[in-house]
Design a protein around this motif. Sequence first.
Motif, short mmCIF file in Angstrom:
data_model
loop_
_atom_site.label_atom_id
_atom_site.label_comp_id
_atom_site.label_asym_id
_atom_site.label_seq_id
_atom_site.Cartn_x
_atom_site.Cartn_y
_atom_site.Cartn_z
N HIS A 477 0.84 -1.21 0.00
CA HIS A 477 0.00 0.00 0.00
C HIS A 477 0.87 1.25 0.00
O HIS A 477 0.55 2.24 -0.67
CB HIS A 477 -0.90 0.01 1.23
N GLU A 493 -6.49 7.72 -5.30
CA GLU A 493 -6.94 6.42 -4.79
C GLU A 493 -7.69 5.65 -5.87
O GLU A 493 -8.47 6.22 -6.62
CB GLU A 493 -7.84 6.61 -3.58
N THR A 499 -8.31 -1.69 -4.64
CA THR A 499 -7.18 -1.19 -3.85
C THR A 499 -6.34 -2.31 -3.27
O THR A 499 -5.10 -2.26 -3.30
CB THR A 499 -7.68 -0.28 -2.72
#
Length: 678
Positions: A477, A493, A499
Amino acid sequence: MTLKKKLAYLTVPMCLFSVSGFAQDNNPLMVGSNVVVDYAKVTSKNIEDYAKQTIKDVGSMVNTIKSEKTVTFENVFGALDDIKNKIGTTSNNCFMFHWVANDAAMREKGLAGYERLDSLSTAIYSDKGIYDKMVSFKKSPAYTALKGNRKALVDDMIQGFEQSGVNLSPDKLAKYKALSKEISTLSASYSNNLNDSSQILILDDEGVMGLPEDFKQTYKLAERTYEIPIINATNETVMSTALTEKTRRSYYNLFFNRAADKNVKILDQMVKKRDELAKLMGYKSYAAYALVPKMAANPTNVWNFLNDLISRSQEKAKADVAMLQNEKRAETGVDYDVLEPWDIAFYKNQIIKKQYNVNNEELRAYFPMEGCLKGMMDIYQKLLGFEFKKVNNPSVWNDDVEMYEVYESGKLKGRFYLDLFPRPNKETWFYGVNIVSGKGDEIPVAMLLGNFTKPTKTQPSLLSQKELKTLFHEFGHIMNMMSYHGEFSSQQESKADFTEAMSQIFENWVLDYGIVSTFAKNYKTGEVLPKETFDNMIKARKVGSSLAAIQMLIRCVYDMNLYDKYNAAAPVNTDDIWTSIDKQLGIMDFYVPGTHYQANWIHVNTHPVYMYGYLWSEVYALDMFTQFEKNGLTDTKTGERYRELILANGTQNDIVKAVEEFLGRPSDNKAYIKSLGL
């Protein structure tokens, strides 16, 4: 897991746009772009003033947008992105202090600042005047001429305003704002209650039988007395090694009752209010509302995805339960013993030790945090074309925290902080936390927040295999955040259910001996982890794998039940949802009466309708990993393509198309299904 905070939830009186009368001088937080924050000198007053100044500055920026006579991309959408970036950086810093500060006043002011900024954001995102300017631009030839990320920004921003209630009638909009504020307050209380939990399990010599000697010495209070804190960092060791079933049962009950006296009721209220908000917005459920901006798009797609995986895993999970139950009966000598939830990790560990000669607790000696960090960073640097430089004597919020600078071809690319170990009142989970987005010439700043096994007086932090996997995941991340260099903060994002893919992919590196052997060295002797041992570790991964998959699916189904099946006229007790799922699956009784996992499960609080995303993302992660399998796990060319096409993308380009470009073909689920052994 990334910290995702929507900045358009709450509202406060518009008079907050004109706060004045406070000092700005000598505030370490009020620095220019790319200037390092002197975190060690920050006070609670600094945090409060920082939030107030941002609110004042943003008020002026909003008034400028409203006063524009001619609408252009730059003076509306570009200006709104500047606002989002300013609010985002301040909000991220405030929330970070709420999570990590040692001082109670700083945590309080951090949360208060975050909530006020969230309120300001909602006031902006529900502003009809600004929205009308946006819509008028979309009808103009200037919009038609837009391409790529700029067109996507316009569409996404308009959708964001619409999802924030801008088209509601005045009375409904007021209700939306009130509900949003109430939800945020409840969510903060839930988190605070969990972070404040300080339960301990007191054991005697019999109770600690089986626990590693170093572990026992760490928590030995007096002769024959041990106090085990009920935290994430002790869970794996106790549940997998404690010989006495009473110890495992007691620990299990305490762990899954953390903050339950308050948080069960809070969760009930949050679910109710989220359902009200969704209905107000014209959706059948909160899940339907929350899924609109995600890849899955709607609940039907999520349910079909989950039900397909359940049908594939169910029978093998039953076989895993039978295997573990047989192991329990063989060890206890009682042929009618039933496998309980607190037995799963223990008997899985017993089988692994017996059949594969792998002792996971003893293996920790090969994985000291310091060596793992260096080895991991060496791999990421080679793979992604980055260079990390540790900052000596950094100004940080706690002495445990480390700071690094990221360089690419000699140019400063970003900064990140590592806050790796648990301490009182700190957030209890694991996150990659974005602080500064890194739009344009601004460099990104991020933090890895962890709760890994702490070093002791006699030994360093020694990682379990689960913790090593988590370290690679969460650092993924951070690399995602360091890679962004887009034009707009709003596109930094990715979609929420993609993600995790960008960091899940890096978990595969710890499954390769050529990689692991570069850093897995016994902290006492320097011996490299033997290949035979590693090969056995890989073989042992299949033990109970389908049961583990079902346990994950249960959490996904629970999350969807909470937020897609809620019936306001007859709300179901949240404990009963667990038992209902157990009956539907027919595998074993996972729910233990009297426990309340939903009261100490951060996802259903801060990340509702998110759990399925871990599995949804994993499909993409394993498919993308096939390129590294083909080209080499340290192939810089492939790594840099991955960095630029995937990690640096955010939402600038369509995610599916970006993945297809990286793969050179349409994405599929073959690698994922293969990984399940199905």
